[in-house]
Scaffold this active site. Structure first.
Site, PDB file in Angstrom:
ATOM      1  N   CYS A 175      43.061  54.129  41.767  1.00 25.52           N
ATOM      2  CA  CYS A 175      41.912  55.029  41.803  1.00 25.52           C
ATOM      3  C   CYS A 175      40.952  54.646  42.916  1.00 25.52           C
ATOM      4  O   CYS A 175      40.232  55.502  43.449  1.00 25.52           O
ATOM      5  CB  CYS A 175      41.207  55.044  40.449  1.00 25.52           C
ATOM      6  SG  CYS A 175      40.771  53.398  39.837  1.00 25.52           S
ATOM      7  N   HIS A 186      37.606  51.487  36.686  1.00 20.92           N
ATOM      8  CA  HIS A 186      38.070  52.768  37.223  1.00 20.92           C
ATOM      9  C   HIS A 186      37.050  53.287  38.224  1.00 20.92           C
ATOM     10  O   HIS A 186      35.839  53.062  38.079  1.00 20.92           O
ATOM     11  CB  HIS A 186      38.240  53.754  36.071  1.00 20.92           C
ATOM     12  CG  HIS A 186      38.822  55.075  36.483  1.00 20.92           C
ATOM     13  ND1 HIS A 186      40.024  55.184  37.150  1.00 20.92           N
ATOM     14  CD2 HIS A 186      38.371  56.347  36.314  1.00 20.92           C
ATOM     15  CE1 HIS A 186      40.279  56.474  37.375  1.00 20.92           C
ATOM     16  NE2 HIS A 186      39.293  57.182  36.875  1.00 20.92           N
TER      17      HIS A 186
END
EC number: 3.4.19.12
Length: 800
Positions: A288, A760
């Site tokens: 990510c 994330h």
């Protein structure tokens, strides 16, 4: 690819239908294996639903099945044929009668080959879970442990999420970190290594239907047919458990303001966005950070023009193996994100009848940057792994590659480049030194002491400790509110220089340093320094809210240079002291910590401080920038024996190989083709001694006679120069695009989690007058952009 994939039977490279003609014209290769997967709807059964799912023997390609189509309602069939160019003559496979045996063998091997990307990824979670071999004979200790229904906490740290209950002794421990948001310090795995107790169940997943069980010994998720009995041993009744994190039932959960919920805009119905510039990227497992950075990069017009605008030229002049060419991979990724071909809205009602017919075209939904990630991370000890990484560090790595692989007359990374003026003053002699360096990121410290809600923070901390002691649900989070003006003030204030050596005193002294902008970039990248180290050297993150402005004016930070009345420090280098026993050299841990807080690997920071003789974090930082592309950059420091010189140490002293001539055998090969010797040498030097690219370089420079010896010297300088921006200053100085210091915010990257090595990343960009959230494959209109919780901010200059 729509229209199937054409695989060259000479190089085994795959091309879509729109690129196969270019490859044929460029290489003359005329035999391709054409692969295509057909999707048809299953015949309805008597009950109206699709027939029961069964293994499809017509699938022989190792490809992923589209997640956009329900595999229970559709079936797939693979087709393969040989295509002979230029007449597109087709031979269906298998065809033993018409094809030579060698061709048949090659086709069979290719069709049965496993995807190279599949080999890199663990293929465990997609398979059906198997019962653990330990489930039936599991020994459970009669130690009186009883697990409460809520309030769990790792018994070795304070984490309250991603907790695992060991089914042998009842220990509650945190798991490892994952890209989906769950984070931990790996204490559950450490416990298994110490005790050998094999099975653990994830707390929060226990429901009357089962639970998530992991076998450390078998290294995979498993089924435990006796899970109810094993849980009852610790007082857990499965029938009463609800599947919520930390054991809290839905009616016990208060509205939370965790960064996971705020940054992802959870609880808000977001409208999906489709079309050019609204294409998502698949998370390849902790990728990510790459997705967020590349979405921001390709929202900038200069990068769009450099790679997507030049796509035909880049593809035409790409090397014979485009998978190993940076510009080709950048153009391919940029086209995927900006073309709109992979971001199409769901089919409208008038197209339903077409769906029910024999053929169905799957909807494009995002791109998978596997080839791009494999190339851009090749040889890098961190980015080549499947671990989570720091988005800021990846941004600098990307810019470094852009610098080393120019495309066109302008380098798109110039829009980020700016000059920093550093003023260092000896506190005793009051003399000063002005230096300039090139940078790409403005690193902004977090002024925690300037929090405007200190009373609320103190009260929250007291309530949190009381709740933990009483095993009650935690109170609603209170986040420190930091004024942006305080962070900007902290950036502009003088900072102490560790181990400052004063050339005026010829000795170590106290020194202070201030930084100012000698130029303002076209695009200003601001990093909030949220990540730091605790006293125990464990990385931690400052969970703060900063009121980042939409419009930013930093004109007052413009550098002024040497002022009247200031006296410069003498230009004298500090003496190099070589100890009798190099192994006895102490490493300044304070300088190491300063560098580690910037996001660099700890071992690399230690090497930098060692090889620069403990002269401070500033000198060590320059060493890091100059060596971050070396294969052993993050490897542990190996101090050489007396009399030896380590390779990195030699590089630190500026040692450069003098023999930079191309291999004579390559020069001879090009000369044998009829080209002059000086042209062969020039071409090889310009392409880092790559023979194929050197030939392409010769054909792309039709007037070589006009090239002079000075041009050859220029190539020498370019090849010997360090890839880093600090060494890329020519006689006219570094390339900068100076202008006013007024900016407007157009994007930011946010991080969720406790450190850069877990959690994330998500990107928010302002497009067409509104904010858009890019969360891997999910691209939606943003309703509440969390501008106060960002990690990296992107500003563009406001025209004067």
């Amino acid at each position: 690819s729509e229209g199937g994939l054409y695989v060259c039977m000479n190089t085994f490279l795959g091309f879509g239908r729109e690129h196969i003609e270019r490859h044929y014209r460029k290489t003359g290769q005329c035999v391709y294996l054409h692969l295509k997967r057909h999707v048809t709807q299953k015949v309805p059964g008597a009950s109206g639903g699709a027939l029961p799912k069964r293994r499809n023997a017509k699938l022989f390609l190792d490809l992923e099945i589209s997640s956009d189509l329900n595999s229970d309602d559709f079936e797939y069939e693979d087709e393969a044929k040989l295509v002979i160019f230029p007449d597109h003559y087709e031979i269906s496979l298998p065809n033993i009668e018409e094809l030579p045996a060698l061709v048949t063998i090659a086709c069979d091997a290719l069709l049965s080959a496993k995807s190279p990307y599949r080999k890199q990824e663990p293929d465990s979670w997609e398979e059906e879970l198997q019962a653990s071999k330990h489930a039936k004979t599991l020994v459970q200790l009669d130690n009186g442990v009883r697990i409460p229904p809520s309030g769990w906490k790792c018994c070795k740290c304070d984490l309250r999420e991603n907790l695992w209950l060991n089914l042998t002794d009842g220990s509650v421990l945190c798991g490892k970190w994952f890209f989906d948001g769950s984070g931990g310090n790996g204490h559950a795995m450490e416990h298994y290594k110490d005790t050998g107790y094999p099975l653990a169940v994830k707390l929060g997943t226990i429901t009357p239907d089962g639970a998530d069980v992991y076998s450390f010994d078998e290294e995979e998720p498993v089924l435990d047919p006796h899970i109810a009995k094993h849980l009852a041993h610790f007082g857990i009744d499965m029938l009463q458990m609800q599947g919520t994190e930390n054991g809290l039932r839905d009616n016990d959960i208060k509205p939370r303001v965790s960064e996971w919920e705020v940054i992802q805009e959870a609880g808000v119905k977001l409208k999906p966005m489709y079309g050019p510039g609204y294409t998502g990227m698949k998370n390849l497992g902790n990728s990510c950070y790459l997705n967020a950075v590349m979405q921001a990069i390709f929202s900038i017009p200069e990068f769009q023009r450099a790679y997507v605008g030049n796509l035909p030229r880049i593809f035409d002049y790409s090397p014979l193996d485009p998978t190993q060419d940076f510009n080709t991979q950048m153009a391919k990724l940029g086209h995927g994100l900006l073309s709109g071909q992979y971001s199409k809205p769901p089919m409208k009602s008038e197209l339903i009848e077409q769906v029910m017919k024999e053929e169905h075209k799957p909807q494009r939904n995002g791109i998978s940057p596997r080839m791009f990630k494999a190339f851009i991370s090749k040889g890098h000890p961190e980015f080549s792994s499947n671990r989570q990484q720091d988005a800021q560090e990846f941004f600098l790595h990307l810019i470094n590659l852009v610098e080393r692989n120019p495309v066109g007359s302008e380098n798109p990374s110039d829009v980020f480049r700016f000059l920093v003026e550093e003023r260092t003053q000896c506190c005793q002699s009051r003399k000063v030194r002005y230096t300039e360096r090139v940078d790409y990121i403005m690193q902004l410290p977090v002024a925690m002491e300037a929090a405007t809600n200190k009373d609320e923070l103190i009260a929250y901390e007291l309530k949190r400790r009381e709740a933990e002691a009483a095993r009650r649900p935690l109170p609603e989070l209170v986040r420190a509110k930091i004024p942006f003006s305080a962070c900007l003030q902290a950036f502009s204030e003088p900072s102490n220089v560790e181990d400052f050596w004063s050339s005026a005193l010829q000795a170590k002294s106290a020194g202070v340093k201030t930084s100012r902008f000698a130029s303002f970039p076209e695009y200003l990248v601001v990093q909030i320094k949220k990540f730091t180290f605790g006293l125990d050297w464990i990385p931690k993150k400052l969970d703060v809210s900063i009121d980042m402005p939409d419009f930013l004016d930093i004109s007052h930070l413009r550098a002024r240079g040497l002022q009247p009345g200031e006296e410069e420090l003498p230009d004298i280098a500090p003496p190099i002291v070589i100890p009798d026993d190099p192994k006895a050299l102490d490493i300044d841990e304070s300088s190491v910590m300063q560098l580690a807080e910037m996001g660099f690997p700890l071992e690399a920071c230690r090497k930098a401080v060692y090889y620069t003789g403990n002269l401070g974090a500033e000198v060590a930082f320059n060493w890091i920038i100059a060596h971050m592309e070396e294969p052993d950059f993050a490897e542990p420091l190996v101090i050489p024996a007396f009399g030896e010189v380590a390779s990195s140490g030699a590089a630190a002293l500026g040692a450069v190989g003098l023999d930079n001539q191309p291999p004579e055998e390559m020069v001879a090969i090009i000369i044998s083709m009829g080209f002059q010797r000086n042209l062969a040498i020039q071409a090889l030097k310009a392409t880092n001694n790559n023979l194929e690219r050197a030939l392409e370089w010769i054909f792309s420079h039709p007037d070589p006679e006009e090239e002079s010896d000075a041009a050859l010297d220029t190539v020498d300088m370019e090849n010997n120069a360090n890839a880093n921006i600090l060494a890329e200053t020519g006689s006219e100085g570094p390339r900068i695009k100076d202008g006013p210091g007024r900016y407007e915010l157009f994007g930011f990257i946010s991080h969720m989690g406790t450190s850069t090595m877990s959690g994330h990343y998500i990107c928010h960009l302002r497009k067409e007058g509104r904010w858009v959230i890019y969360n891997d494959l999910r691209v939606c209109a943003s309703e509440r952009p969390p501008k106060d919780l960002g990690y990296i901010y992107f500003y563009h200059r406001i025209p004067s």
